[in-house]
Design an enzyme around this catalytic site. Structure first.
Site, mmCIF file in Angstrom:
data_model
loop_
_atom_site.group_PDB
_atom_site.id
_atom_site.type_symbol
_atom_site.label_atom_id
_atom_site.label_comp_id
_atom_site.label_asym_id
_atom_site.label_seq_id
_atom_site.Cartn_x
_atom_site.Cartn_y
_atom_site.Cartn_z
ATOM 1 N N THR A 110 0.866 -1.175 0.000
ATOM 2 C CA THR A 110 0.000 0.000 0.000
ATOM 3 C C THR A 110 0.902 1.224 0.000
ATOM 4 O OG1 THR A 110 -1.738 -1.137 1.223
ATOM 5 C CG2 THR A 110 -1.795 1.265 1.233
ATOM 6 N N LYS A 185 -7.506 1.149 -2.357
ATOM 7 C CA LYS A 185 -7.002 0.722 -1.051
ATOM 8 C C LYS A 185 -7.094 1.865 -0.037
ATOM 9 C CE LYS A 185 -5.095 -1.750 2.151
ATOM 10 N NZ LYS A 185 -3.763 -2.377 2.070
ATOM 11 N N LYS A 253 0.818 4.928 8.131
ATOM 12 C CA LYS A 253 1.303 5.288 6.792
ATOM 13 C C LYS A 253 0.150 5.336 5.792
ATOM 14 C CE LYS A 253 2.596 2.007 4.334
ATOM 15 N NZ LYS A 253 2.014 1.029 3.377
#
Length: 301
Positions: A110, A185, A253
């Site tokens: 990701t 995502k 993150k």
């Protein structure tokens, strides 16, 4: 040499796999079970011992793992790690320069949608086929081969890699042009943030009123309040189990990526930013599972 056709379908045989962590180890094992020949590399060799014992072949560098393969998969930690494995450094040429023309290069980390576009454009220059294919489902999804895989890039490249993806996931869906997998995502992580925070708040509320949260969650998890987070991470919270199915540091993150991209469009996402702020205010939880958000209320970390 790269593409094999069986009844008109592209068949990929040899796969380079870079990044053997909580997710990567199980994903490699499922590729091996499906009959693929898998070559692996990770910075800490001992992390690959388990998959090598299962039949994967060890490579001593990123470059070796990329050379001569039909496809190369990466699932590493952070955007800087992605940049290093694809574009190289003083010790490596990187995947882009090492992979043979025609190779499918697939980043399942990701990361930033803009980075996925950068990799795609560089791949085009070198005659490679790039896809961004981040996953959701945590360690259990990786182990059981039931990951959700969100794919961006050319649709014909997605079609060529579909059987490989199916060895690792059950929901494998093409999202659109390069970067689209990463945007999907980001939306996934936004939805998770709300569901997990809601589960934590529900548990905090029940405990504050002296109820048994396990008994109460047993009731509400089968109704309209149910979510994967409640069923799985809720159970971990009740067991005081903070082992990572997905690390806090990686979730932070991901949420930062989503928040920054929303800000680029002046899109106000208060729930996302509130949950991100909660995580950033906690200390000492980076290497715990995302369910450690409960410490916002328990203050026991």
């Amino acid at each position: 040499r790269i593409k094999y056709y069986i009844l008109g379908v592209v068949y990929l045989k040899t796969i380079g796999f870079i990044g053997i962590g909580v997710m990567g180890s199980a994903m490699v094992k499922n590729l091996l079970k499906a009959g693929f020949e898998v070559y692996v590399y990770t910075r800490t060799k001992s992390k690959a011992d388990d998959v090598v014992a299962a039949g994967a072949k060890w490579c001593s560098s990123v470059d070796e793992c990329a050379e001569g393969k039909d496809a190369v998969i990466t699932i590493v930690g952070f955007p800087d790690d992605v940049n290093q494995v694809y574009f190289g450094d003083e010790n490596s040429n990187g995947i882009i320069k090492s992979a043979d023309k025609g190779t499918y290069i697939i980043d399942m980390t990701t990361t930033k949608p803009s980075q996925a576009v950068q990799i795609y454009e560089a791949a085009q220059e070198y005659g490679l086929n790039a896809l961004d294919a981040p996953v959701s489902g945590g360690d259990l999804g990786a182990i059981n081969g039931t990951l959700t895989i969100m794919v961006g890039g050319k649709e014909e490249d997605f079609d060529a890699c579909k059987e490989m993806f199916k060895a690792m996931g059950t929901s494998v869906i093409y999202q659109g042009k390069a970067g689209s997998g990463q945007h999907t995502k980001a939306a996934n992580q936004i939805a998770i943030a709300g569901a997990l925070a809601g589960t934590c708040e529900a548990i905090a509320y029940l405990e504050a009123y002296g109820l048994n949260p396990g008994t109460a969650l047993e009731s509400i998890k089968n109704g309209s309040a149910s979510s994967w987070q409640m069923v799985n991470n809720g159970a971990k919270i009740l067991d005081d189990n903070m082992s990572p199915g997905f690390y806090v540091k990686h979730f932070i993150k991901d949420l930062k990526i989503a928040s920054n991209h929303a800000a680029d469009l002046n899109l106000d996402l208060p729930m996302l930013n509130t949950v991100l702020k909660m995580y950033l205010e906690l200390e000492g939880v980076e290497n715990l599972g995302t369910q450690a958000l409960i410490y916002k209320w328990k203050k026991e970390n």
